[in-house]
Design a protein around this motif. Structure first.
Motif, PDB file in Angstrom:
ATOM      1  N   ALA A 199       8.948   7.559  -4.001  1.00 15.84           N
ATOM      2  CA  ALA A 199       8.249   7.688  -5.161  1.00 15.84           C
ATOM      3  C   ALA A 199       7.467   9.081  -5.226  1.00 15.84           C
ATOM      4  O   ALA A 199       7.036   9.519  -4.061  1.00 15.84           O
ATOM      5  CB  ALA A 199       7.137   6.610  -5.381  1.00 15.84           C
ATOM      6  N   GLU A 200       7.693   9.815  -6.341  1.00 14.55           N
ATOM      7  CA  GLU A 200       7.043  10.942  -6.555  1.00 14.55           C
ATOM      8  C   GLU A 200       5.684  11.242  -6.154  1.00 14.55           C
ATOM      9  O   GLU A 200       4.872  10.525  -6.795  1.00 14.55           O
ATOM     10  CB  GLU A 200       7.383  11.697  -7.622  1.00 14.55           C
ATOM     11  CG  GLU A 200       7.315  13.295  -7.977  1.00 14.55           C
ATOM     12  CD  GLU A 200       7.493  13.652  -9.201  1.00 14.55           C
ATOM     13  OE1 GLU A 200       7.404  14.859  -9.600  1.00 14.55           O
ATOM     14  OE2 GLU A 200       8.072  13.093 -10.129  1.00 14.55           O
ATOM     15  N   GLY A 201       5.195  12.050  -5.221  1.00 16.68           N
ATOM     16  CA  GLY A 201       3.971  12.203  -4.946  1.00 16.68           C
ATOM     17  C   GLY A 201       3.073  11.075  -4.291  1.00 16.68           C
ATOM     18  O   GLY A 201       2.123  11.003  -4.087  1.00 16.68           O
ATOM     19  N   GLU A 202       4.014  10.114  -3.759  1.00 23.35           N
ATOM     20  CA  GLU A 202       3.242   8.873  -3.220  1.00 23.35           C
ATOM     21  C   GLU A 202       4.029   8.542  -1.747  1.00 23.35           C
ATOM     22  O   GLU A 202       5.067   7.873  -1.764  1.00 23.35           O
ATOM     23  CB  GLU A 202       3.405   7.566  -4.107  1.00 23.35           C
ATOM     24  CG  GLU A 202       2.643   7.722  -5.377  1.00 23.35           C
ATOM     25  CD  GLU A 202       2.642   6.532  -6.288  1.00 23.35           C
ATOM     26  OE1 GLU A 202       2.191   5.535  -5.979  1.00 23.35           O
ATOM     27  OE2 GLU A 202       3.337   6.729  -7.207  1.00 23.35           O
ATOM     28  N   GLU A 203       3.469   9.065  -0.799  1.00 23.27           N
ATOM     29  CA  GLU A 203       3.946   8.802   0.583  1.00 23.27           C
ATOM     30  C   GLU A 203       3.904   7.439   0.933  1.00 23.27           C
ATOM     31  O   GLU A 203       3.044   6.669   0.639  1.00 23.27           O
ATOM     32  CB  GLU A 203       3.310   9.887   1.436  1.00 23.27           C
ATOM     33  CG  GLU A 203       3.978   9.817   2.925  1.00 23.27           C
ATOM     34  CD  GLU A 203       3.202  10.630   3.951  1.00 23.27           C
ATOM     35  OE1 GLU A 203       3.588  10.732   5.167  1.00 23.27           O
ATOM     36  OE2 GLU A 203       2.243  11.481   3.376  1.00 23.27           O
ATOM     37  N   GLY A 204       5.362   7.129   1.313  1.00 27.61           N
ATOM     38  CA  GLY A 204       5.369   5.627   1.894  1.00 27.61           C
ATOM     39  C   GLY A 204       5.753   4.744   0.797  1.00 27.61           C
ATOM     40  O   GLY A 204       5.439   3.564   0.998  1.00 27.61           O
TER      41      GLY A 204
END
Length: 702
Positions: free
Chosen positions: A642-647
């Motif tokens: 997910a873009e910009g959402e780590e993990g």
């Protein structure tokens, strides 16, 4: 509601004296209790307590203390009402994220934190429920730091060792212990040796975090050399970093004893920014054109936005309004404008674009359900306006001579469909007006009539329950839930032939038309075609167009199950006419009869709509989501981070709409609240025979 002493009407001395703060957090975190503590502390009196239905809307209270006018807003905690939370974030200039020491950070709160990060909104974290039997402040703090980043540092730590409610807080910067009596009064004493472990564990990280945000490049060197930095230097840099949205203090607060509330009130007044320091949303002329530059200036052009609406049985239509620019006066007409249709692909009933000049009623400050009349509101304030009956939530209020439009906040997708049917004829008569009013209050509610049903699209079961309750209690409309009809299409799968004969004689001119039609399947997406191969004038030329018209009309109505027919080639091959009794209507009717005669399970198939679904979840739940998509007859198209959402990852799949009716509920369970999804129509595919039989027999998929 508890009777309270209403505070005096708060009147700011200027934009610099205004603070607008929204409380964000999940249900059960103690957020509403904290709201009441803060309002009471700021007002210097006991605050009103929440009513039974006040946990689903945006509560607001404006109070003045020592020259600072603070509007606190309590946003609902249920994830179904994230639209109200975003409205609160639009109205505010800073946010308090409330996290339970017993439960930690939930998925919705993490998502909202990310949204605030994108726009740089100043935030602080309040850890509540310190007195719960399973509370763990240290673990909750670590959870916040893991999800919110290294800029999250505690200003205080609850002192261990007390029995029952937490009544002592260690102030890490001052090196003090603050003891709170039952009445909330604070006593200050110096920390002792027994508190050394807490200070050693947390004070260094706090100071280093503040120094990293400081503009004084030499401050870190001084600290590393062992110098004890003055409190006023650290506090100045702390307050600057909080206002800039780059540093996020954590404060422990006990709702039982009031421990920590005073420090939080001080932080709101001195650290959170005034409206003049907060970026304003995009504003443009209603007629179109380039964005208009506006600032939080009471003398500027009027630009305000309706962030919440509700109906009061005594005061009528009430609008909670954030004023971004100019001055809103009760004695001057305003322009009300709403154009959700320009930003949303599907808006449903009740959200059509509108523009109207109206004269507002009273303008006042909110006090949790009460109105404190004040005559006007200036740039930066959040006020309540009465009698703006045409105003909907997310509408813009501006000068009639210069109508402007504020780009609305991101509205949540209403992805849970529920079909409803009125119980009585009287309910049916009252439904249209009731739905119009509900839609005006709630931009997250979508109402559609596309399949001969009334379908309510809501954000989840709690949202649906609220809508149905308001229908009953406010508008006296009772409805029952019925199965949602997913819009199908029909298509030929084999060549068929039939004769349509429409012959009637009942005195005077009769009706006479006979046609022979052939229907063949075309490639998917071709559309419908009409041809004729009549020879010898069996059907006069003037009636061939009648046959075509009748054929297209019947294809639109459907042949097998009442759904439009697509990708069919219809050919007129022969027919008969009468010199007197044939007519346009007769040949249209004969064509329809011929087509209906051809329809059977052997010649026709049902096509079901397929959506492209994109699901974003925490990585640990991705496998469960993929398995579930497969059980819903879905085709997995791939997944990616997910873009910009780590993990977190985003799964893309093609899933039939029939299998998505309950997906908004199922996803919440499968992903433990961490999931969100979007859907858009991608095409149609043939419905499997087993489901087609159920559909035609009125089974569960109808």
């Amino acid at each position: 509601m508890t009777t309270v002493t209403t505070p005096r009407v708060p009147v700011p001395s200027g934009v610099e004296s205004i603070r607008n703060v929204v409380l964000v957090g999940p249900s059960g975190a103690g957020k509403s209790r904290l709201f009441e503590h803060l309002v009471g502390s700021l007002a210097g009196s006991k605050a009103p307590r929440a009513g039974a239905n006040q946990n689903v809307g945006l509560r607001a209270a404006t109070v003045e203390r020592e020259g600072v006018v603070v509007t606190l807003m309590d946003a609902p905690g249920n994830p179904d009402f994230v639209g109200e939370v975003r409205a609160g974030l639009r109205a505010a200039d800073a946010a308090l994220f409330v996290v339970s020491a017993a439960d930690g950070v939930d998925a919705t709160t993490r998502g909202l934190w990310h949204e605030c990060s994108v726009v740089g909104m100043p935030r602080a974290v309040v850890i509540t429920q310190l007195d719960a039997s399973d509370a763990d402040f240290q673990a909750t703090l670590a959870d916040c730091q893991a999800h919110f980043g290294s800029g999250v540092q505690p200003l205080g730590i609850p002192v261990a060792g007390s029995v029952g409610a937490v009544s002592s807080i260690a102030d890490l910067l001052l090196g003090e212990i603050h003891d709170y009596a039952d009445g909330g009064d604070r006593l200050v004493r110096q920390a002792g040796p027994e508190h050394a472990a807490a200070f050693d564990t947390y004070r260094g990280g706090l100071i280093e975090g503040i120094i990293e945000e400081s503009e004084d490049d030499g401050l870190m060197d001084r600290y590393l050399e062992g110098e004890e930095l003055p409190f006023d230097v650290l506090e100045k840099d702390l307050l600057t970093a909080v206002a800039a949205g780059t540093f996020h203090p954590v404060l422990p607060v006990s709702a039982e004893t009031g421990a920590g509330v005073g420090v939080l009130v001080h932080l709101i007044a001195v650290a959170f920014p005034h409206p003049g320091l907060h970026p304003l949303p995009t504003v443009r002329p209603v007629s179109g054109g380039a964005p208009v530059a506006v600032t939080a200036d009471p003398d500027g052009p009027l630009v305000a936005e309706v962030v919440h609406t509700r109906s009061d049985p005594y005061m009528g239509h009430l609008s909670l309004v954030r004023i971004f620019s100019g001055t809103l006066r009760s004695d001057r007409a305003v322009h009300v404008s709403g154009h959700l249709d320009e930003i949303a692909a599907v808006i449903g009933e009740g959200h059509a674009g509108h523009d109207e000049d109206v004269r507002p009623g009273a303008v006042g400050a909110p006090f949790d359900g009460e109105l404190l009349p004040k005559g006007q509101g200036i740039a930066g304030e959040v006020v309540v306006v009465t009698k703006l009956s045409s105003a909907q939530t997310s509408d813009t209020i501006s000068d009639p001579d210069r109508p402007l439009l504020v780009t609305p906040w991101a509205l949540p997708d209403a992805l849970l469909p529920t079909a409803v049917h009125p119980v009585t004829r009287a309910d049916e008569d009252r439904m249209p007006a009731a739905f119009r009013d509900l839609a005006a209050e709630d931009p997250s509610l979508r109402i559609e009539h596309g399949t001969g049903q009334v379908v309510l699209w809501t954000t989840g079961p709690a949202h649906l329950d609220l809508v149905l309750a308001r229908l009953r209690e406010r508008y006296n409309v009772s409805v029952e839930k019925v199965a949602v009809r997913v819009p199908m299409k029909e298509t030929p799968i084999a060549t068929a032939q039939a004769q349509g004969r429409h012959v009637k004689q009942s005195g005077g001119h009769g009706q006479f038309a006979v046609v022979h039609l052939t229907m063949e399947p075309l490639s998917r997406g071709t559309g419908n075609e009409f041809h004729e191969t009549v020879v010898g004038g069996a059907v006069p030329r003037q009636f061939i167009q009648s046959v075509e018209k009748g054929a297209h009309a019947q294809l639109d109505k459907g042949l097998l199950a009442g759904w439009p027919v697509v990708d069919a080639k219809v050919t007129l091959t022969d027919g008969k006419a009468h010199s007197v009794d044939s007519s346009d209507v007769a040949f249209q009717t004969a064509a329809a009869l011929a087509l209906k005669e051809m329809a059977s399970a052997a010649t026709m198939a049902l096509l079901e709509p397929i959506d492209t679904v994109r699901v974003t979840v925490d990585d640990e739940f991705l496998g469960a989501i993929m398995t579930d998509a497969s059980t819903r007859r879905g085709h997995i198209m791939g997944s990616e981070p997910a873009e910009g959402e780590e993990g977190r990852s985003t799964l893309t799949a093609a899933i039939p709409q029939l299998e998505l009716l309950d997906y908004a509920i199922a996803l919440r369970s499968l992903a433990h609240g961490t999931g969100r999804f979007t859907r858009e129509l991608s095409g149609y595919e043939q419905l499997p025979d087993r489901l087609a039989k159920e559909h035609l027999s009125g089974g569960k998929h109808s």
